[in-house]
Design an enzyme around this catalytic site. Structure first.
Site, mmCIF file in Angstrom:
data_model
loop_
_atom_site.group_PDB
_atom_site.id
_atom_site.type_symbol
_atom_site.label_atom_id
_atom_site.label_comp_id
_atom_site.label_asym_id
_atom_site.label_seq_id
_atom_site.Cartn_x
_atom_site.Cartn_y
_atom_site.Cartn_z
ATOM 1 C CG HIS A 1 -0.206 -0.084 2.524
ATOM 2 N ND1 HIS A 1 0.293 1.012 3.180
ATOM 3 C CD2 HIS A 1 0.121 -1.146 3.292
ATOM 4 C CE1 HIS A 1 0.888 0.638 4.301
ATOM 5 N NE2 HIS A 1 0.792 -0.686 4.388
ATOM 6 C CG ASP A 2 -0.469 4.207 1.257
ATOM 7 O OD1 ASP A 2 -1.368 4.845 0.681
ATOM 8 O OD2 ASP A 2 -0.659 3.547 2.299
ATOM 9 N N GLY B 1 5.013 -1.001 2.894
ATOM 10 C CA GLY B 1 4.201 0.168 2.585
ATOM 11 C C GLY B 1 5.005 1.448 2.480
#
Length: 264
Positions: free
Chosen positions: A121-122, A139
């Site tokens: 994520h991200d 992340g």
């Protein structure tokens, strides 16, 4: 000319460009956007708010757009944006972002993601990168253009890896890597410059020599690191490649800098 295999499930809300091919047993969710010429070979799952750029090919058992592996995520709508002309091989996973991390995971164009690679994520990943088998990002990792990630390497969350860097197979990266750097080991340490990669990418001899001189000065034993950084910036102010390293080091960071190992 879009082709959808009879066994594939494409949700009515999905947006498909021209000449898209959805192979056998694929699943495409209602918020998915597939650009022109995207090819899902077979058994591919595309879910969430996911956008895939034109002429990207996705191989069997890849899962793109899954929810982030983050306990703070409570089902909020976040996104995965993938660029154009990527090759995404078997069992690759790429997750959407989190609200706290900006809400989007961004993947560049013209890259190769080999079997089992993972983008969490991200993350923000640049163009023309190569992820060898099972290369893994935590992340919020930022990967520059032309980076090569060796097989089975792993990158700690919030780490930055500068352009044209090389991470050796099995490397565990817990610190920021300067542009043009080459790192190895568990935990990874800086071994020098990615000279092979620079030559393959057509960097001039003058630029490579300037980078080598700057590297030797920056990681010498004399003076403080800040003094050496200032000396490099002054001596090589007219060399963009060297100043990219200087700016990378001077910019705000969440992780410490990956350094060479000192001989005992």
């Amino acid at each position: 000319m879009t082709q959808i295999h009879p066994t594939a499930i494409v949700s009515p809300g999905a947006q498909l460009g021209q000449d898209v091919e959805v192979g056998a047993f694929c699943t495409v969710g209602p918020q998915v956007q597939l650009g022109d010429g995207v090819r899902l070979v077979s058994h591919v799952v595309i879910e969430g708010a996911t956008q895939i750029g034109a002429r990207t090919t996705v191989h069997p058992f890849a899962v793109l757009g899954g929810a982030p592996q983050h306990l703070a995520h409570k089902g909020e709508e976040t996104r995965l944006v993938i660029g154009e002309r990527n090759i995404i091989r078997e069992h690759v996973t790429m997750h959407t972002g989190t609200v706290g991390g900006g809400g989007v995971t961004k993947i560049g164009s013209d890259s190769l993601y080999m079997v089992g690679a993972h983008v969490a994520h991200d993350c923000i990943v640049g163009d023309r990168v190569t992820f060898a088998n099972n290369a893994t990002l935590g992340g919020h990792v930022v990967i520059g253009d032309f980076v090569f990630m060796g097989g089975l390497c792993a990158v700690h969350q919030f780490t930055r890896i500068g352009r044209y860097s090389f991470v050796g197979g099995g490397g565990v990266v817990t610190k920021d890597i300067i542009p043009y750097g080459s790192v190895w080991g568990n935990h990874a340490h800086l071994e020098g410059l990615n000279l092979v990669g620079l030559k393959r990418r057509g960097f001039t001899r003058e630029a490579i020599n300037a980078l080598r001189a700057a590297y030797r000065l920056l990681f010498a034993d004399e003076g403080t690191f800040q003094e050496r950084l200032d000396d490099v910036a002054e001596a090589h102010a007219d060399t963009p490649e060297v100043m990219e390293i200087v700016d990378f080091i001077r910019s705000e960071a969440n992780r410490p800098l990956c350094l060479p190992e000192r001989e005992v």
